[in-house]
Design a protein around this motif. Structure first.
Motif, PDB file in Angstrom:
ATOM      1  N   GLU A 182      66.055  57.377  49.323  1.00 37.89           N
ATOM      2  CA  GLU A 182      67.356  57.167  49.249  1.00 37.89           C
ATOM      3  C   GLU A 182      66.850  55.411  48.701  1.00 37.89           C
ATOM      4  O   GLU A 182      68.244  54.864  48.522  1.00 37.89           O
ATOM      5  CB  GLU A 182      68.025  57.168  49.813  1.00 37.89           C
ATOM      6  N   LEU A 183      65.759  54.785  48.717  1.00 43.05           N
ATOM      7  CA  LEU A 183      65.698  53.427  48.545  1.00 43.05           C
ATOM      8  C   LEU A 183      65.017  53.486  47.380  1.00 43.05           C
ATOM      9  O   LEU A 183      64.912  52.478  45.938  1.00 43.05           O
ATOM     10  CB  LEU A 183      64.345  52.963  49.285  1.00 43.05           C
ATOM     11  N   LEU A 234      68.355  52.025  44.841  1.00 46.69           N
ATOM     12  CA  LEU A 234      68.142  50.335  45.232  1.00 46.69           C
ATOM     13  C   LEU A 234      67.320  49.566  44.561  1.00 46.69           C
ATOM     14  O   LEU A 234      67.428  48.697  43.556  1.00 46.69           O
ATOM     15  CB  LEU A 234      68.406  50.082  46.304  1.00 46.69           C
ATOM     16  N   PHE A 262      67.512  49.304  41.074  1.00 47.11           N
ATOM     17  CA  PHE A 262      69.380  48.364  40.502  1.00 47.11           C
ATOM     18  C   PHE A 262      69.216  46.849  40.493  1.00 47.11           C
ATOM     19  O   PHE A 262      69.122  46.535  40.308  1.00 47.11           O
ATOM     20  CB  PHE A 262      70.218  49.239  41.555  1.00 47.11           C
ATOM     21  N   LEU A 263      67.777  46.869  41.484  1.00 44.76           N
ATOM     22  CA  LEU A 263      67.340  45.262  41.838  1.00 44.76           C
ATOM     23  C   LEU A 263      66.398  45.793  40.861  1.00 44.76           C
ATOM     24  O   LEU A 263      66.672  44.061  39.919  1.00 44.76           O
ATOM     25  CB  LEU A 263      67.091  45.542  42.945  1.00 44.76           C
ATOM     26  N   GLN A 281      66.179  40.430  48.091  1.00 46.09           N
ATOM     27  CA  GLN A 281      66.546  41.893  47.864  1.00 46.09           C
ATOM     28  C   GLN A 281      65.817  42.335  48.157  1.00 46.09           C
ATOM     29  O   GLN A 281      65.521  43.544  48.600  1.00 46.09           O
ATOM     30  CB  GLN A 281      68.054  42.036  46.983  1.00 46.09           C
ATOM     31  N   VAL A 289      63.649  45.648  50.247  1.00 47.20           N
ATOM     32  CA  VAL A 289      63.347  46.203  49.396  1.00 47.20           C
ATOM     33  C   VAL A 289      61.680  47.257  50.287  1.00 47.20           C
ATOM     34  O   VAL A 289      61.986  47.733  51.214  1.00 47.20           O
ATOM     35  CB  VAL A 289      63.640  46.997  48.571  1.00 47.20           C
TER      36      VAL A 289
END
Length: 93
Positions: free
Chosen positions: A23-24, A27, A30-31, A80, A84
């Motif tokens: 699930e990371l 993210l 996206f980042l 961010q 992560v």
């Protein structure tokens, strides 16, 4: 920073371990995309200013403002990404 992370496919062979929870990945993607977009927008804005017919003092003032805004936007995204990365490192430990 993130350059040392290994890429793994969505299908992990039995007996191997993942570097991070699946699930990371969205993210992280996206980042990284957001960071690339921030840089691209900044370069486009800078090119517009450099090629404008405005007075040089106005160009330099605008460039300083654009650079400051760019650094602020990048800093938020990088914080961010660091979060992560810490999560990924904690999971790998």
């Amino acid at each position: 920073m993130l350059a040392t992370m290994k890429r793994q496919s969505a299908h992990v062979a039995p007996g191997t371990t993942r570097l991070y929870q699946p699930e990371l990945q969205p993210l992280l993607q996206f980042l990284l995309t957001a960071l690339a977009d921030i840089d691209f927008e900044h370069e486009c804005d800078m090119e517009i200013v450099r090629n404008s017919a405005a007075d040089e003092w106005l160009k330099q003032t605008t460039i300083r403002n654009l650079n400051q805004h760019h650094q602020e936007r990048r800093a938020r995204c990088l914080r961010q990404l660091e979060g992560v990365q810490k999560r990924m490192q904690a999971e790998a430990a």
